[in-house]
Design an enzyme around this catalytic site. Sequence first.
Site, PDB file in Angstrom:
ATOM      1  N   VAL A   1     -12.967   3.202  13.943  1.00 19.22           N
ATOM      2  CA  VAL A   1     -14.355   2.842  13.617  1.00 19.22           C
ATOM      3  C   VAL A   1     -14.776   1.644  14.468  1.00 19.22           C
ATOM      4  O   VAL A   1     -14.102   0.615  14.488  1.00 19.22           O
ATOM      5  CB  VAL A   1     -14.499   2.540  12.110  1.00 19.22           C
ATOM      6  CG1 VAL A   1     -15.860   1.938  11.801  1.00 19.22           C
ATOM      7  CG2 VAL A   1     -14.270   3.818  11.308  1.00 19.22           C
TER       8      VAL A   1
ATOM      9  N   HIS B   1       0.175 -12.123   4.118  1.00 16.79           N
ATOM     10  CA  HIS B   1      -0.707 -11.886   2.977  1.00 16.79           C
ATOM     11  C   HIS B   1      -2.136 -12.388   3.205  1.00 16.79           C
ATOM     12  O   HIS B   1      -2.711 -13.032   2.328  1.00 16.79           O
ATOM     13  CB  HIS B   1      -0.138 -12.573   1.722  1.00 16.79           C
ATOM     14  CG  HIS B   1       1.185 -12.036   1.274  1.00 16.79           C
ATOM     15  ND1 HIS B   1       2.042 -12.728   0.439  1.00 16.79           N
ATOM     16  CD2 HIS B   1       1.808 -10.864   1.538  1.00 16.79           C
ATOM     17  CE1 HIS B   1       3.125 -12.015   0.210  1.00 16.79           C
ATOM     18  NE2 HIS B   1       3.014 -10.878   0.880  1.00 16.79           N
TER      19      HIS B   1
ATOM     20  N   HIS C   1       2.928 -11.529  -4.062  1.00 18.84           N
ATOM     21  CA  HIS C   1       2.784 -10.643  -2.898  1.00 18.84           C
ATOM     22  C   HIS C   1       1.576  -9.755  -3.179  1.00 18.84           C
ATOM     23  O   HIS C   1       1.317  -9.382  -4.331  1.00 18.84           O
ATOM     24  CB  HIS C   1       4.068  -9.867  -2.684  1.00 18.84           C
ATOM     25  CG  HIS C   1       5.213 -10.787  -2.329  1.00 18.84           C
ATOM     26  ND1 HIS C   1       5.806 -10.789  -1.088  1.00 18.84           N
ATOM     27  CD2 HIS C   1       5.824 -11.760  -3.034  1.00 18.84           C
ATOM     28  CE1 HIS C   1       6.752 -11.723  -1.057  1.00 18.84           C
ATOM     29  NE2 HIS C   1       6.780 -12.332  -2.236  1.00 18.84           N
TER      30      HIS C   1
HETATM   31  C1  LIG Z   1       4.929  -6.550   7.502  1.00 15.32           C
HETATM   32  C2  LIG Z   1       4.260  -6.729   6.171  1.00 15.32           C
HETATM   33  C3  LIG Z   1       5.023  -6.970   5.049  1.00 15.32           C
HETATM   34  C4  LIG Z   1       4.409  -7.131   3.809  1.00 15.32           C
HETATM   35  N1  LIG Z   1       5.188  -7.240   2.714  1.00 15.32           N
HETATM   36  C5  LIG Z   1       4.604  -7.191   1.491  1.00 15.32           C
HETATM   37  C6  LIG Z   1       5.406  -7.077   0.329  1.00 15.32           C
HETATM   38  O1  LIG Z   1       6.636  -7.014   0.391  1.00 15.32           O
HETATM   39  N2  LIG Z   1       4.775  -7.014  -0.871  1.00 15.32           N
HETATM   40  C7  LIG Z   1       3.404  -7.078  -0.981  1.00 15.32           C
HETATM   41  O2  LIG Z   1       2.888  -7.067  -2.094  1.00 15.32           O
HETATM   42  N3  LIG Z   1       2.636  -7.201   0.108  1.00 15.32           N
HETATM   43  C8  LIG Z   1       3.202  -7.199   1.343  1.00 15.32           C
HETATM   44  N4  LIG Z   1       2.417  -7.231   2.450  1.00 15.32           N
HETATM   45  C9  LIG Z   1       0.958  -7.365   2.283  1.00 15.32           C
HETATM   46  C10 LIG Z   1       0.281  -6.139   1.646  1.00 15.32           C
HETATM   47  O3  LIG Z   1       0.927  -4.959   2.050  1.00 15.32           O
HETATM   48  C11 LIG Z   1      -1.201  -6.148   2.028  1.00 15.32           C
HETATM   49  O4  LIG Z   1      -1.802  -7.339   1.559  1.00 15.32           O
HETATM   50  C12 LIG Z   1      -1.992  -4.987   1.448  1.00 15.32           C
HETATM   51  O5  LIG Z   1      -1.294  -3.790   1.524  1.00 15.32           O
HETATM   52  C13 LIG Z   1      -3.323  -4.891   2.184  1.00 15.32           C
HETATM   53  O6  LIG Z   1      -4.063  -3.787   1.737  1.00 15.32           O
HETATM   54  P1  LIG Z   1      -5.510  -3.502   2.321  1.00 15.32           P
HETATM   55  O7  LIG Z   1      -5.984  -2.257   1.687  1.00 15.32           O
HETATM   56  O8  LIG Z   1      -6.333  -4.714   2.228  1.00 15.32           O
HETATM   57  O9  LIG Z   1      -5.298  -3.284   3.896  1.00 15.32           O
HETATM   58  P2  LIG Z   1      -4.388  -2.248   4.697  1.00 15.32           P
HETATM   59  O10 LIG Z   1      -3.346  -1.643   3.839  1.00 15.32           O
HETATM   60  O11 LIG Z   1      -3.963  -2.982   5.920  1.00 15.32           O
HETATM   61  O12 LIG Z   1      -5.398  -1.083   5.101  1.00 15.32           O
HETATM   62  C14 LIG Z   1      -6.339  -1.205   6.128  1.00 15.32           C
HETATM   63  C15 LIG Z   1      -6.379   0.127   6.859  1.00 15.32           C
HETATM   64  O13 LIG Z   1      -7.535   0.166   7.672  1.00 15.32           O
HETATM   65  C16 LIG Z   1      -7.206   0.685   8.934  1.00 15.32           C
HETATM   66  N5  LIG Z   1      -8.186   0.171   9.889  1.00 15.32           N
HETATM   67  C17 LIG Z   1      -8.370  -1.118  10.267  1.00 15.32           C
HETATM   68  N6  LIG Z   1      -9.330  -1.208  11.179  1.00 15.32           N
HETATM   69  C18 LIG Z   1      -9.795   0.057  11.371  1.00 15.32           C
HETATM   70  C19 LIG Z   1     -10.797   0.610  12.206  1.00 15.32           C
HETATM   71  N7  LIG Z   1     -11.525  -0.138  13.054  1.00 15.32           N
HETATM   72  N8  LIG Z   1     -11.017   1.953  12.157  1.00 15.32           N
HETATM   73  C20 LIG Z   1     -10.300   2.744  11.306  1.00 15.32           C
HETATM   74  N9  LIG Z   1      -9.320   2.261  10.525  1.00 15.32           N
HETATM   75  C21 LIG Z   1      -9.077   0.926  10.547  1.00 15.32           C
HETATM   76  C22 LIG Z   1      -5.790   0.187   9.146  1.00 15.32           C
HETATM   77  O14 LIG Z   1      -5.102   0.906  10.139  1.00 15.32           O
HETATM   78  C23 LIG Z   1      -5.188   0.328   7.766  1.00 15.32           C
HETATM   79  O15 LIG Z   1      -4.626   1.602   7.566  1.00 15.32           O
HETATM   80  C24 LIG Z   1       2.988  -7.081   3.707  1.00 15.32           C
HETATM   81  C25 LIG Z   1       2.227  -6.835   4.836  1.00 15.32           C
HETATM   82  C26 LIG Z   1       2.843  -6.647   6.065  1.00 15.32           C
HETATM   83  C27 LIG Z   1       2.000  -6.364   7.278  1.00 15.32           C
END
Ligand SMILES: Cc1cc2nc3c(=O)[nH]c(=O)nc-3n(C[C@H](O)[C@H](O)[C@H](O)COP(=O)(O)OP(=O)(O)OC[C@H]3O[C@@H](n4cnc5c(N)ncnc54)[C@H](O)[C@@H]3O)c2cc1C
Length: 672
Positions: free
Chosen positions: A319, A608, A652
């Site tokens: 996007v 996070h 987390h």
């Molecule tokens: C390496 C790592 C380890 C972690 N460990 C933990 C843990 O052990 N426990 C815990 O609770 N939390 C952990 N976290 C944090 C937690 O997973 C996140 O805070 C949470 O999952 C974020 O959810 P979200 O829906 O906000 O974003 P996300 O799950 O990141 O979803 C965003 C989505 O949007 C997509 N996207 C972004 N930009 C675009 C675009 N321009 N066009 C189309 N698609 C797009 C991305 O590819 C992604 O799939 C960790 C994170 C990471 C990276």
Amino acid sequence: MYQLRLTLVALVYKAANNFYGYQNPLLLQGLEGGKVGMLSSTLLSSVLAPLFFVPSLAITLTQPTQLKQLTYDYVIVGAGNAGLVLASRLTENPKVSVLVLEAGVSDQGVIAAQAPFLGPTLTPSKKFCAVHSTVSAQRYFPDTLYDWNYTVVPQEGLNRRTFAYPRGRLLGGCSSANYLFHQYGTDEDWDRLSANSGDPDWRWSNMKKYIQKHEKFVPPVDGHNTAGQFIPSLHGFNGVASVSLPGNNQTIDSRVLATTKQLKEFPYNQDMSGGDHSLLGIGFLQSSAGGGVRSSSSTSYLARANDRPNLTVVINAYVTKLVQTGTTHSGLKSFRSVQFTSSPGTGPTPAGTSIHFIALGPMTATARKEVILSAGSIGTPQILQLSGIGDSKFLKRLNIIPVVDNPSVGDNLSDHTLLPNLFSVQGTQSFDGVLRDQNAVNAAVEQWVQNKTGMLANNVVNNFGFARIPSSASIFKTTRDPAPGPKSPHWEIITSVRQNFYFNPGIPSPSSGSFMTIVAVLISPTSRGTVKLRSSNPFDRPLIDPRYLTTDFDVFTMREAVKAILRFTKAPAWSDYVIGPFGDTFAKAKSDAQIDAYVRGLTTTIFHPVGTASMSSPKSKSGVVNPDLTVKGTDGLRIVDASVFPFVPSAHTQGPVYLLAERASDIIKAAN
Ligand SMILES: Cc1cc2nc3c(=O)[nH]c(=O)nc-3n(C[C@H](O)[C@H](O)[C@H](O)COP(=O)(O)OP(=O)(O)OC[C@H]3O[C@@H](n4cnc5c(N)ncnc54)[C@H](O)[C@@H]3O)c2cc1C
């Protein structure tokens, strides 16, 4: 099957070295140049997928050009943690059509996204790229197919260091790439969100019901007796996503538990999920896994919606912006269209630069009801700014026409910091010993392949806990307590047996010896940073500046955490095990100034980020979304992801995101 085992063995090594930071250059050389070659999870996906099928997606389109229609009731941007909860819940009504656009790839057959132990291989190592390092950034930040491969700008509070800033880029987003810790934050976190936003329904007393919808607590894979390791009444047993206790005993477990009996400062906590129950103390980790396999929003929420004809998910769909579709009578700007294109190539690119653009021309999808941004704490503010929603003055400088002036977009970035404290320990029972023993690694691989138990089926950590700095601490003379309440922690302690340390350039990885790493995490940070566009090019990685440790409170708390961790290892339980701090800077860190220097030299992130599209009351002049998650100044547009949390929860973050997305689904259903 031979190739499978060889590849898994190599991934075990890669996982061990990626987790929380340190890469052993010799080991890397061995992996990259040796027989196994550059072990990518891509190889696993293509060659080995049929062997490890985990139900996730079925109807996903692999290119935007396969779309047969471009108008839906809802268009969700991002098939991540939150996005797939929404997709799953909104399509429960067969009359509602949903399109999900995901820039990343599929998680299907990606072994590293399935075996909990291998999760860290999906994202780039957090190995620090020192400004004075002779090693190129590319060498130590190898891009991965499953990550956005971001880096932070040089951090003023961390000796101007920069490092990788992982974000999942595959179905499930970060829930497919994270380290599986699973909790909900404290009731005080949710009550503060409610007070700040003015919406009583964000209170814990309302939010806790979503645990029942979300969570399916399952027995650990080793089938051990879990009595006393969790409190059943705090959990859901019939929800969508699996959560379980550790299923593989680690050598230090008994010492950690003994410490909770020996030191009043670190009491035992029977349940670490949070909510009504205090997070303070040390207990057993609960992971987003079941049956020895990761449970992500893809393998749980998307899997249950796979066969619904009213849900369309497109991967490789990047996007680039939202399109204004009109203006309401009251002057709100409507954004019901989304511009997207095929995702750019994901080959190696130098960290921090543009991604090579090979996409086809842009396409536009339109929502009859709403567009929902779930692109995460980095992607969401990036897309808002590209669409003209942000600080007008800043956008004009980038030649972007402002549509909604909101300087809060991309501000207020808040994150937990991580400091690995390494100790030399006696004997060969630490994880280092296992990793140097090819037979032991082979046996662990075999065990997971055969029955999904053992080391690979388990998270890399079994015990962890949370603590507060005393209310009498000197810092509270000048700083208001930033925790949301007296039951909420200021810092976190994670005990691990891994060889897992960050090293000063010039200090090579030890090829012998046993180590224990105790990680300190700042849980109630007061530093705030930004996510701003680098340019108007949607394929340029944004400038991520968390401004870590730029306040007195944050430095003070990390210092106190280091001191407390040293006290922790002085408990009798460790007397025949811990030799002492490893590494000169740690071993010599005695005065406050020395500890601060050690902290600034080694601290990075525990991944996070929140707050870049903060929720605030409708009357507030700052903030990006209203309590119902609609974007201020707009019509037809909501944000549902971690970016809306104004404060990083005391936990987390995936659990809080799941609860947020569950309630958001109800809000959206009720509004339409
Ligand atoms: C390496 C790592 C380890 C972690 N460990 C933990 C843990 O052990 N426990 C815990 O609770 N939390 C952990 N976290 C944090 C937690 O997973 C996140 O805070 C949470 O999952 C974020 O959810 P979200 O829906 O906000 O974003 P996300 O799950 O990141 O979803 C965003 C989505 O949007 C997509 N996207 C972004 N930009 C675009 C675009 N321009 N066009 C189309 N698609 C797009 C991305 O590819 C992604 O799939 C960790 C994170 C990471 C990276």
